[in-house]
Design an enzyme around this catalytic site. Structure first.
Site, PDB file in Angstrom:
ATOM      1  N   LYS A  14       0.838  -1.187   0.110  1.00 12.79           N
ATOM      2  CA  LYS A  14       0.045   0.201  -0.012  1.00 12.79           C
ATOM      3  C   LYS A  14       0.856   1.259  -0.139  1.00 12.79           C
ATOM      4  CE  LYS A  14      -2.258  -1.183   3.998  1.00 12.79           C
ATOM      5  NZ  LYS A  14      -1.834  -2.339   4.298  1.00 12.79           N
ATOM      6  N   ARG A  89      -9.864   0.296   8.800  1.00 12.49           N
ATOM      7  CA  ARG A  89      -9.563  -0.891   9.281  1.00 12.49           C
ATOM      8  C   ARG A  89     -10.458  -1.745   9.891  1.00 12.49           C
ATOM      9  NH1 ARG A  89      -3.482   0.308   8.992  1.00 12.49           N
ATOM     10  NH2 ARG A  89      -2.167  -1.797   9.655  1.00 12.49           N
ATOM     11  N   ARG A 128      11.558  -6.224   4.872  1.00 12.09           N
ATOM     12  CA  ARG A 128      11.526  -4.853   5.289  1.00 12.09           C
ATOM     13  C   ARG A 128      11.730  -4.636   6.731  1.00 12.09           C
ATOM     14  NH1 ARG A 128       5.167  -2.310   5.240  1.00 12.09           N
ATOM     15  NH2 ARG A 128       4.893  -3.333   7.248  1.00 12.09           N
ATOM     16  N   ARG A 134      11.278  -1.496  11.663  1.00 22.55           N
ATOM     17  CA  ARG A 134       9.928  -1.196  12.622  1.00 22.55           C
ATOM     18  C   ARG A 134       9.825  -2.234  13.644  1.00 22.55           C
ATOM     19  NH1 ARG A 134       5.091   0.159   8.526  1.00 22.55           N
ATOM     20  NH2 ARG A 134       3.851  -0.866  10.298  1.00 22.55           N
ATOM     21  N   ARG A 145      -0.435  -8.366  14.090  1.00 16.65           N
ATOM     22  CA  ARG A 145      -1.221  -7.619  12.978  1.00 16.65           C
ATOM     23  C   ARG A 145      -1.816  -8.321  11.857  1.00 16.65           C
ATOM     24  NH1 ARG A 145       3.962  -5.045  11.015  1.00 16.65           N
ATOM     25  NH2 ARG A 145       2.722  -3.673   9.485  1.00 16.65           N
TER      26      ARG A 145
HETATM   27  P1  AMP Z   1       0.427   0.498   9.236  1.00 19.13           P
HETATM   28  O1  AMP Z   1       1.629   1.316   8.914  1.00 19.13           O
HETATM   29  O2  AMP Z   1      -0.577   0.878   8.282  1.00 19.13           O
HETATM   30  O3  AMP Z   1       0.718  -0.997   9.205  1.00 19.13           O
HETATM   31  O4  AMP Z   1       0.040   0.824  10.680  1.00 19.13           O
HETATM   32  C1  AMP Z   1       0.727   0.530  11.753  1.00 19.13           C
HETATM   33  C2  AMP Z   1       0.069   0.642  12.959  1.00 19.13           C
HETATM   34  O5  AMP Z   1      -0.742   1.550  13.227  1.00 19.13           O
HETATM   35  C3  AMP Z   1      -1.048  -0.612  13.056  1.00 19.13           C
HETATM   36  O6  AMP Z   1      -0.310  -1.914  13.399  1.00 19.13           O
HETATM   37  C4  AMP Z   1      -2.008   0.017  14.225  1.00 19.13           C
HETATM   38  O7  AMP Z   1      -1.274  -0.225  15.481  1.00 19.13           O
HETATM   39  C5  AMP Z   1      -2.020   1.405  13.691  1.00 19.13           C
HETATM   40  N1  AMP Z   1      -2.921   1.831  12.879  1.00 19.13           N
HETATM   41  C6  AMP Z   1      -2.795   2.330  11.677  1.00 19.13           C
HETATM   42  N2  AMP Z   1      -3.807   2.634  11.096  1.00 19.13           N
HETATM   43  C7  AMP Z   1      -5.119   2.122  11.916  1.00 19.13           C
HETATM   44  C8  AMP Z   1      -6.376   2.081  11.712  1.00 19.13           C
HETATM   45  N3  AMP Z   1      -6.866   2.569  10.773  1.00 19.13           N
HETATM   46  N4  AMP Z   1      -6.958   1.747  12.893  1.00 19.13           N
HETATM   47  C9  AMP Z   1      -6.364   1.339  13.883  1.00 19.13           C
HETATM   48  N5  AMP Z   1      -4.909   1.339  14.137  1.00 19.13           N
HETATM   49  C10 AMP Z   1      -4.148   1.951  13.209  1.00 19.13           C
END
Ligand code: AMP
Length: 189
Positions: A14, A89, A128, A134, A145
């Site tokens: 993404k 999400r 990654r 990360r 996740r």
């Molecule tokens: P990402 O970079 O999109 O994988 O997001 C990293 C982390 O941020 C996720 O594992 C969640 O802890 C938090 N996060 C990001 N977007 C959301 C969302 N829409 N709803 C809830 N938590 C989120």
């Protein structure tokens, strides 16, 4: 105005595809993951509240996430449109986004889901993790996740499918090829 939701499990690509799409279509990119990470790094009050949740690979509560997202959207009143990356999400987030956009006289144009099998996702995230460092890319956190994705996030797909807004594309293969397929969908709008 073109409002795109780019959807997919962790590691689906993404972020990579969003970067390419924003320059081609002149859209504002909103990644809730990036926003949360910036808050954690900047040690803001929000960052302190969510840092452990992110580190554990869990979802941040809807109310917190929705408030942050809406705040970000209103910062770009003249935007051509938005790419929502990593949001919504959960179904309540999707409903909140719909209502918020309706209030602004706007709507989601299209939702594109990147389909990638689990073996490929695991491999990409392991790669990654070596580069990004990360904490939530580490194997045990990644599993959390992925679990969150399959227990909560996956239900967002039928929500948009019922609205006839969902297109699924193959997210496996060359970055350029996937980008071309994404553009072919977007260009219809
Ligand atoms: P990402 O970079 O999109 O994988 O997001 C990293 C982390 O941020 C996720 O594992 C969640 O802890 C938090 N996060 C990001 N977007 C959301 C969302 N829409 N709803 C809830 N938590 C989120």
């Amino acid at each position: 105005m073109l409002n795109l939701v780019l959807f997919g499990p962790p590691g689906a690509g993404k972020g990579t595809q969003s970067e390419k799409l924003i320059s081609k279509y002149n859209l504002v990119h909103i990644s809730t993951g990036d926003l949360f990470r910036a808050h954690v790094k900047g040690q803001t009050e929000l960052g302190r509240r969510v840092s452990q949740i992110l580190a554990d690979g869990q979802l941040v509560p809807d109310s917190v996430t929705i408030a942050m997202l809406e705040e970000e959207v209103v910062k770009s009143p003249g935007a051509n449109g938005f790419i929502f990356d990593g949001f919504p999400r959960t179904v309540p987030q999707a409903q909140a986004l719909d209502n918020f956009l309706i209030d602004k006289g706007s709507k989601i144009t299209v939702v594109i889901a990147l389909d990638v099998d689990q073996a490929e996702l695991n491999q990409r995230i392991a790669e990654r993790h070596k580069i990004s460092g990360r904490v939530d890319d580490a194997a045990d956190k990644l599993q959390k996740r992925v679990d969150e994705y399959f227990s909560k996030t996956i239900h967002v797909l039928p929500y948009y499918d019922e609205q006839r807004k969902l297109t699924r594309i193959n997210g496996k293969g060359e970055i350029e090829e996937i980008f071309k397929n994404l553009c072919a969908v977007i260009d219809k709008y």
